[in-house]
Design a protein around this motif. Structure first.
Motif, PDB file in Angstrom:
ATOM      1  N   TYR A  65       0.744  -1.042   0.063  1.00  0.00           N
ATOM      2  CA  TYR A  65      -0.021   0.042  -0.048  1.00  0.00           C
ATOM      3  C   TYR A  65       0.931   1.249   0.024  1.00  0.00           C
ATOM      4  O   TYR A  65       0.526   2.201  -0.674  1.00  0.00           O
ATOM      5  CB  TYR A  65      -0.855  -0.193   1.147  1.00  0.00           C
ATOM      6  CG  TYR A  65      -2.188  -0.980   1.111  1.00  0.00           C
ATOM      7  CD1 TYR A  65      -3.160  -0.833   0.196  1.00  0.00           C
ATOM      8  CD2 TYR A  65      -2.321  -1.923   2.111  1.00  0.00           C
ATOM      9  CE1 TYR A  65      -4.240  -1.611  -0.197  1.00  0.00           C
ATOM     10  CE2 TYR A  65      -3.382  -2.756   1.803  1.00  0.00           C
ATOM     11  CZ  TYR A  65      -4.214  -2.582   0.843  1.00  0.00           C
ATOM     12  OH  TYR A  65      -5.187  -3.657   0.881  1.00  0.00           O
ATOM     13  N   GLY A 112       0.626   0.161   6.139  1.00  0.00           N
ATOM     14  CA  GLY A 112      -0.194  -0.987   5.212  1.00  0.00           C
ATOM     15  C   GLY A 112      -0.857  -2.004   6.381  1.00  0.00           C
ATOM     16  O   GLY A 112      -1.857  -2.235   5.768  1.00  0.00           O
ATOM     17  N   ILE A 148      -6.392   5.449  -2.338  1.00  0.00           N
ATOM     18  CA  ILE A 148      -5.717   4.418  -1.805  1.00  0.00           C
ATOM     19  C   ILE A 148      -6.856   3.787  -0.710  1.00  0.00           C
ATOM     20  O   ILE A 148      -6.970   2.505  -0.656  1.00  0.00           O
ATOM     21  CB  ILE A 148      -4.333   4.602  -1.236  1.00  0.00           C
ATOM     22  CG1 ILE A 148      -3.373   5.109  -2.375  1.00  0.00           C
ATOM     23  CG2 ILE A 148      -3.740   3.529  -0.571  1.00  0.00           C
ATOM     24  CD1 ILE A 148      -3.300   4.293  -3.405  1.00  0.00           C
ATOM     25  N   ALA A 152      -8.278   0.053  -0.673  1.00  0.00           N
ATOM     26  CA  ALA A 152      -8.070  -0.873   0.411  1.00  0.00           C
ATOM     27  C   ALA A 152      -9.366  -1.325   1.180  1.00  0.00           C
ATOM     28  O   ALA A 152      -9.509  -2.536   1.034  1.00  0.00           O
ATOM     29  CB  ALA A 152      -7.133  -0.287   1.301  1.00  0.00           C
TER      30      ALA A 152
END
Length: 161
Positions: A65, A112, A148, A152
């Protein structure tokens, strides 16, 4: 009809006088070249000018990520990544204070892991809040970070299903 007559008379006089005719053709070309060189925006360089905001990235997380975030920031039309490091926070903050870069983007160590767990996790953006460049950079970074985070979260929801 009288205006047309005057216009034709003036045009006839210009054509007869070769100096006037040359002046009529040459001056617009000369001024175009003069102002083109005087006001060109590439700073005199041969290549195109890159007017994106310069940013340094402090990447403390080595997750997929975090790498994706750095890639998206690098591909941005607003932000140009000039330096990336894992341990130069003090130097990067000084560069922001000195105005060498517009901002510092800090990706935290557990970024992450937090996204994998489905938690919203903030990326720290250090800018000069009094400048329009700093405000613009913060907005652009947050847009990319939110993209992002949404990806996710969607991936987490699909996996849980």
């Amino acid at each position: 009809m009288r205006i047309l007559y005057l216009a034709l008379k003036d045009f006839y006089q210009i054509v007869l006088d070769w100096k006037s005719f040359l002046f009529l053709l040459a001056m617009p070309i000369a001024f175009t070249l003069l102002f083109g060189f005087a006001f060109r925006s590439d700073g005199g360089n041969d290549g195109p000018m890159d007017d994106r905001l310069q940013a340094a990235i402090l990447q403390l997380d080595d997750s997929e990520y975090a790498d994706k975030l750095v890639t998206n920031l690098s591909d941005s039309d607003v932000i140009k990544i000039v330096e990336t490091s894992t341990d130069a926070e003090k130097e990067f903050r000084q560069q922001v204070a000195d105005g060498l870069v517009t901002g510092l983007i800090i990706i935290p160590a557990d970024y992450g892991e937090a996204l994998t767990a489905g938690e919203a996790y903030q990326v720290l953006v250090v800018t000069d809040e009094n400048s329009t460049g700093g405000t613009t950079m913060r907005s652009a970074v947050m847009t990319i970070v939110n993209r992002i985070h949404s990806a996710a979260l969607t991936a987490t929801m699909v996996i849980e299903r």
